[in-house]
Motif scaffolding. Structure first.
Motif, PDB file in Angstrom:
ATOM      1  N   LEU A   1       0.859  -1.180   0.000  1.00 26.13           N
ATOM      2  CA  LEU A   1       0.000   0.000   0.000  1.00 26.13           C
ATOM      3  C   LEU A   1       0.896   1.231   0.000  1.00 26.13           C
ATOM      4  CD1 LEU A   1      -3.095   0.829   0.336  1.00 26.13           C
ATOM      5  CD2 LEU A   1      -2.539   1.163   2.750  1.00 26.13           C
ATOM      6  N   VAL A   2       0.637   2.169  -0.911  1.00 26.60           N
ATOM      7  CA  VAL A   2       1.359   3.435  -0.981  1.00 26.60           C
ATOM      8  C   VAL A   2       0.354   4.560  -0.773  1.00 26.60           C
ATOM      9  CG1 VAL A   2       2.758   4.990  -2.387  1.00 26.60           C
ATOM     10  CG2 VAL A   2       3.139   2.517  -2.508  1.00 26.60           C
ATOM     11  N   VAL A   3       0.617   5.399   0.241  1.00 31.82           N
ATOM     12  CA  VAL A   3      -0.330   6.433   0.647  1.00 31.82           C
ATOM     13  C   VAL A   3       0.378   7.788   0.669  1.00 31.82           C
ATOM     14  CG1 VAL A   3      -1.930   7.179   2.462  1.00 31.82           C
ATOM     15  CG2 VAL A   3      -1.502   4.737   2.102  1.00 31.82           C
ATOM     16  N   VAL A   4      -0.310   8.835   0.208  1.00 32.33           N
ATOM     17  CA  VAL A   4       0.206  10.202   0.280  1.00 32.33           C
ATOM     18  C   VAL A   4      -0.831  11.064   0.998  1.00 32.33           C
ATOM     19  CG1 VAL A   4       1.604   9.958  -1.808  1.00 32.33           C
ATOM     20  CG2 VAL A   4      -0.747  10.820  -1.985  1.00 32.33           C
ATOM     21  N   ASP A   5      -0.438  12.307   1.331  1.00 29.27           N
ATOM     22  CA  ASP A   5      -1.428  13.211   1.919  1.00 29.27           C
ATOM     23  C   ASP A   5      -2.136  14.029   0.847  1.00 29.27           C
ATOM     24  OD1 ASP A   5       0.830  14.700   1.339  1.00 29.27           O
ATOM     25  OD2 ASP A   5       1.016  15.615   3.327  1.00 29.27           O
ATOM     26  N   ASP A   6      -1.404  14.448  -0.191  1.00 30.99           N
ATOM     27  CA  ASP A   6      -2.016  15.169  -1.289  1.00 30.99           C
ATOM     28  C   ASP A   6      -1.239  14.873  -2.566  1.00 30.99           C
ATOM     29  OD1 ASP A   6      -4.017  17.583  -1.952  1.00 30.99           O
ATOM     30  OD2 ASP A   6      -2.162  17.854  -3.086  1.00 30.99           O
ATOM     31  N   TRP A   7      -1.876  14.213  -3.508  1.00 30.48           N
ATOM     32  CA  TRP A   7      -1.176  13.778  -4.700  1.00 30.48           C
ATOM     33  C   TRP A   7      -0.726  14.945  -5.576  1.00 30.48           C
ATOM     34  CZ3 TRP A   7       1.965  10.771  -6.791  1.00 30.48           C
ATOM     35  CH2 TRP A   7       2.109  10.668  -8.177  1.00 30.48           C
ATOM     36  N   ASP A   8      -1.529  15.993  -5.677  1.00 25.55           N
ATOM     37  CA  ASP A   8      -1.138  17.126  -6.510  1.00 25.55           C
ATOM     38  C   ASP A   8       0.173  17.744  -6.033  1.00 25.55           C
ATOM     39  OD1 ASP A   8      -3.199  16.952  -8.307  1.00 25.55           O
ATOM     40  OD2 ASP A   8      -4.499  18.343  -7.233  1.00 25.55           O
ATOM     41  N   LEU A   9       0.329  17.898  -4.718  1.00 25.12           N
ATOM     42  CA  LEU A   9       1.582  18.442  -4.201  1.00 25.12           C
ATOM     43  C   LEU A   9       2.756  17.522  -4.525  1.00 25.12           C
ATOM     44  CD1 LEU A   9       0.553  19.785  -0.667  1.00 25.12           C
ATOM     45  CD2 LEU A   9       1.000  21.117  -2.734  1.00 25.12           C
ATOM     46  N   VAL A  10       2.540  16.223  -4.371  1.00 25.55           N
ATOM     47  CA  VAL A  10       3.616  15.259  -4.610  1.00 25.55           C
ATOM     48  C   VAL A  10       4.034  15.264  -6.079  1.00 25.55           C
ATOM     49  CG1 VAL A  10       4.204  12.804  -4.610  1.00 25.55           C
ATOM     50  CG2 VAL A  10       3.003  13.784  -2.654  1.00 25.55           C
TER      51      VAL A  10
ATOM     52  N   GLY B   1       7.701   8.193 -15.488  1.00 20.22           N
ATOM     53  CA  GLY B   1       6.724   7.223 -15.974  1.00 20.22           C
ATOM     54  C   GLY B   1       6.657   5.952 -15.166  1.00 20.22           C
ATOM     55  N   LEU B   2       7.213   5.970 -13.946  1.00 18.89           N
ATOM     56  CA  LEU B   2       7.256   4.770 -13.110  1.00 18.89           C
ATOM     57  C   LEU B   2       6.209   4.782 -12.004  1.00 18.89           C
ATOM     58  CD1 LEU B   2      11.143   4.492 -12.744  1.00 18.89           C
ATOM     59  CD2 LEU B   2       9.649   3.237 -14.325  1.00 18.89           C
ATOM     60  N   LEU B   3       5.490   5.889 -11.868  1.00 18.17           N
ATOM     61  CA  LEU B   3       4.492   6.004 -10.814  1.00 18.17           C
ATOM     62  C   LEU B   3       3.277   6.767 -11.335  1.00 18.17           C
ATOM     63  CD1 LEU B   3       4.104   5.362  -7.735  1.00 18.17           C
ATOM     64  CD2 LEU B   3       4.782   7.725  -7.307  1.00 18.17           C
ATOM     65  N   LEU B   4       2.106   6.203 -11.105  1.00 17.87           N
ATOM     66  CA  LEU B   4       0.856   6.820 -11.508  1.00 17.87           C
ATOM     67  C   LEU B   4       0.139   7.377 -10.288  1.00 17.87           C
ATOM     68  CD1 LEU B   4      -0.421   4.005 -13.906  1.00 17.87           C
ATOM     69  CD2 LEU B   4       0.959   6.013 -14.491  1.00 17.87           C
TER      70      LEU B   4
ATOM     71  N   ARG C   1       1.061   2.303  -9.094  1.00 18.38           N
ATOM     72  CA  ARG C   1       0.025   3.302  -8.854  1.00 18.38           C
ATOM     73  C   ARG C   1      -0.031   3.640  -7.370  1.00 18.38           C
ATOM     74  NH1 ARG C   1      -6.187   2.820 -11.064  1.00 18.38           N
ATOM     75  NH2 ARG C   1      -7.150   4.401  -9.716  1.00 18.38           N
ATOM     76  N   VAL C   2      -0.059   4.932  -7.057  1.00 17.42           N
ATOM     77  CA  VAL C   2      -0.307   5.345  -5.679  1.00 17.42           C
ATOM     78  C   VAL C   2      -1.723   4.897  -5.321  1.00 17.42           C
ATOM     79  CG1 VAL C   2      -0.660   7.333  -4.161  1.00 17.42           C
ATOM     80  CG2 VAL C   2       1.275   7.296  -5.743  1.00 17.42           C
ATOM     81  N   ASP C   3      -1.862   4.245  -4.164  1.00 22.48           N
ATOM     82  CA  ASP C   3      -3.151   3.638  -3.836  1.00 22.48           C
ATOM     83  C   ASP C   3      -4.195   4.649  -3.384  1.00 22.48           C
ATOM     84  OD1 ASP C   3      -2.728   0.570  -3.973  1.00 22.48           O
ATOM     85  OD2 ASP C   3      -0.956   1.313  -2.924  1.00 22.48           O
ATOM     86  N   THR C   4      -3.804   5.563  -2.495  1.00 24.21           N
ATOM     87  CA  THR C   4      -4.821   6.434  -1.922  1.00 24.21           C
ATOM     88  C   THR C   4      -4.179   7.547  -1.115  1.00 24.21           C
ATOM     89  OG1 THR C   4      -6.899   6.420  -0.641  1.00 24.21           O
ATOM     90  CG2 THR C   4      -5.060   5.090   0.216  1.00 24.21           C
ATOM     91  N   THR C   5      -5.022   8.326  -0.437  1.00 21.27           N
ATOM     92  CA  THR C   5      -4.564   9.409   0.436  1.00 21.27           C
ATOM     93  C   THR C   5      -5.001   9.134   1.869  1.00 21.27           C
ATOM     94  OG1 THR C   5      -6.577  10.730   0.159  1.00 21.27           O
ATOM     95  CG2 THR C   5      -4.798  11.060  -1.455  1.00 21.27           C
TER      96      THR C   5
ATOM     97  N   ALA D   1      -8.648  10.004   2.327  1.00 26.66           N
ATOM     98  CA  ALA D   1      -9.588   9.008   1.819  1.00 26.66           C
ATOM     99  C   ALA D   1      -9.776   7.868   2.812  1.00 26.66           C
ATOM    100  CB  ALA D   1      -9.102   8.472   0.473  1.00 26.66           C
ATOM    101  N   ILE D   2      -8.715   7.509   3.510  1.00 22.27           N
ATOM    102  CA  ILE D   2      -8.823   6.455   4.518  1.00 22.27           C
ATOM    103  C   ILE D   2      -9.624   6.960   5.716  1.00 22.27           C
ATOM    104  CG2 ILE D   2      -7.509   4.993   6.097  1.00 22.27           C
ATOM    105  CD1 ILE D   2      -5.264   5.004   3.997  1.00 22.27           C
ATOM    106  N   LEU D   3      -9.366   8.195   6.143  1.00 21.19           N
ATOM    107  CA  LEU D   3     -10.078   8.755   7.291  1.00 21.19           C
ATOM    108  C   LEU D   3     -11.571   8.922   7.009  1.00 21.19           C
ATOM    109  CD1 LEU D   3      -7.530  11.437   8.543  1.00 21.19           C
ATOM    110  CD2 LEU D   3      -8.474   9.573   9.917  1.00 21.19           C
ATOM    111  N   THR D   4     -11.932   9.256   5.786  1.00 27.32           N
ATOM    112  CA  THR D   4     -13.342   9.456   5.451  1.00 27.32           C
ATOM    113  C   THR D   4     -14.036   8.167   5.051  1.00 27.32           C
ATOM    114  OG1 THR D   4     -12.770   9.999   3.149  1.00 27.32           O
ATOM    115  CG2 THR D   4     -12.958  11.844   4.703  1.00 27.32           C
ATOM    116  N   GLY D   5     -13.293   7.059   5.002  1.00 27.22           N
ATOM    117  CA  GLY D   5     -13.893   5.779   4.642  1.00 27.22           C
ATOM    118  C   GLY D   5     -13.975   5.528   3.154  1.00 27.22           C
ATOM    119  N   ALA D   6     -13.404   6.412   2.337  1.00 28.03           N
ATOM    120  CA  ALA D   6     -13.437   6.216   0.890  1.00 28.03           C
ATOM    121  C   ALA D   6     -12.482   5.112   0.436  1.00 28.03           C
ATOM    122  CB  ALA D   6     -13.090   7.521   0.174  1.00 28.03           C
ATOM    123  N   HIS D   7     -11.505   4.775   1.275  1.00 27.57           N
ATOM    124  CA  HIS D   7     -10.574   3.676   0.980  1.00 27.57           C
ATOM    125  C   HIS D   7     -10.397   2.853   2.250  1.00 27.57           C
ATOM    126  CE1 HIS D   7      -6.833   1.521   0.042  1.00 27.57           C
ATOM    127  NE2 HIS D   7      -7.087   1.786  -1.237  1.00 27.57           N
ATOM    128  N   PRO D   8     -10.338   1.529   2.124  1.00 30.11           N
ATOM    129  CA  PRO D   8     -10.272   0.682   3.332  1.00 30.11           C
ATOM    130  C   PRO D   8      -8.925   0.674   4.040  1.00 30.11           C
ATOM    131  CG  PRO D   8     -10.168  -0.677   1.357  1.00 30.11           C
ATOM    132  CD  PRO D   8     -10.459   0.729   0.893  1.00 30.11           C
TER     133      PRO D   8
END
Length: 348
Positions: free
Chosen positions: A247-256, A271-274, A292-296, A299-306
């Motif tokens: 699992l790969v998680v970020v706080d904000d993908w646009d910033l990253v 081209g190695l990470l989506l 692929r980055v899995d989620t933020t 998203a986990i805190l709001t229940g949008a991702h498990p």
């Protein structure tokens, strides 16, 4: 125009000591969690940061970051701008690597309302994000933690370690700094200092990197099954950790994705990470093995991702560091400061 016609105004200045005193009355984890949830629900404003970098006369890398942001809170808008400046050569001078200011704005007239020391807030909110991440994504029964880098951020993290962590291993390229931090931890946990990064990391449930390195060194094979890696600094983990993590998680993908100084931003440009939506960098064709980055975190805190799928998965959390977290804490500090009439009133 005669500017003397306008009424005089003032703002409140809070030095570091006042900020620390106000933070003692705040549930920092709750404030940071609320800000992350609001970010996940679209209740924040997070523009790109401005970066100014230069080389000092001593040949060390220095930089200044300007980070604006805003949150829609129940009591109205919280708006501000954090500036945080750092020099990698400062520790050799006996100085903290970073220092800065947080300016809070009046949302109605737009003027600065409060200015406060921001290095303490920045370290505290960074450690709070790691503590929340450990609660959300740490495997059950976590006991051992590794902390790589033993400066200000490490100290802030040790103050907010999850309750289940009873063993801490420290490593720093400067053994004296590691030993000094070990002595400062006190009875919070059983603490030892490792001779090298590998022995510090191996077998630990939680790995926190808070260094200033600009070249990776930490491979996937060092990590225990189920380990959570809080990759707080820029370049500690090697690309195979990103590729092989469950699992790969970020706080904000646009910033990253906009930042070329961090590992994930560079992998995206190569081209190695989506992104979490599968998007690639403009003009770049992703490779067949692109991860692929899995989620933020939001998203986990709001229940949008498990979140974590298996207790055996290695989880990589790579937060960029969002200004809205500093501003949410700044708003809470402002409220305490107003109640206590803390700090100094300055005429403008």
């Amino acid at each position: 125009m005669n500017f003397t016609e306008y009424p005089a105004s003032e703002l409140r200045y809070l030095p570091r000591a006042a900020v620390i005193e106000c933070c003692a009355e705040i549930d920092v984890l709750a404030v940071v969690e609320d800000a992350l949830v609001r970010h996940g629900r679209g209740q924040t404003m997070l523009p790109e940061e401005a970066y100014l970098g230069w080389e000092t006369s001593a040949g060390t890398a220095a930089r200044s970051l300007a980070m604006p942001g805003g949150l829609r809170l129940s009591g109205g808008l919280a708006l501000g701008l954090k500036t945080i400046n750092g020099n990698l050569g400062n520790p050799d001078r006996g100085l903290a690597r970073s220092q800065g200011l947080l300016m809070m704005f009046d949302p109605e007239i737009a003027w600065p309302r409060t200015i406060m020391e921001s290095a303490y807030l920045s370290a505290t909110r960074t450690a709070a994000v790691t503590a929340l991440t450990a609660r959300l994504l740490g495997r059950p029964g976590m006991r051992g933690a590794a902390v790589i880098g033993c400066g200000t951020l490490a100290k802030a993290h040790l103050a907010l370690l999850p309750a289940g962590i009873t063993e801490v291993c420290l490593y720093d390229r400067d053994p004296l700094r590691a030993r000094a931090l070990a002595e400062a931890v006190g009875d919070r946990a059983e603490v030892r200092v490792a001779a090298d990064a590998e022995s510090c990391v191996r077998g630990r449930d939680l790995v926190v990197t808070v260094t200033t390195v600009t070249e990776g060194y930490l491979p996937f094979e060092w990590l225990a099954p189920g380990a959570l890696v809080a990759h707080v600094s820029l370049d500690d983990v090697l690309p195979d950790v990103v590729r092989r993590a469950g699992l790969v998680v970020v706080d904000d993908w646009d910033l990253v994705r906009h930042d070329h100084r961090r590992l994930l931003g560079r992998l995206h440009r190569d081209g190695l990470l989506l992104g979490p939506d599968g998007g690639s960098h403009p003009g770049v064709t992703p490779g067949p093995s692109a991860r692929r980055v899995d989620t933020t975190l939001a998203a986990i805190l709001t229940g949008a991702h498990p979140g974590r799928r298996s207790e055996h998965d290695v989880v990589l959390s790579n937060p960029f560091g969002m200004s809205i977290l500093d501003i949410a804490l700044g708003q809470a500090v402002e409220e305490v400061a107003a109640r206590r009439d803390a700090g100094v009133r300055l005429a403008m």
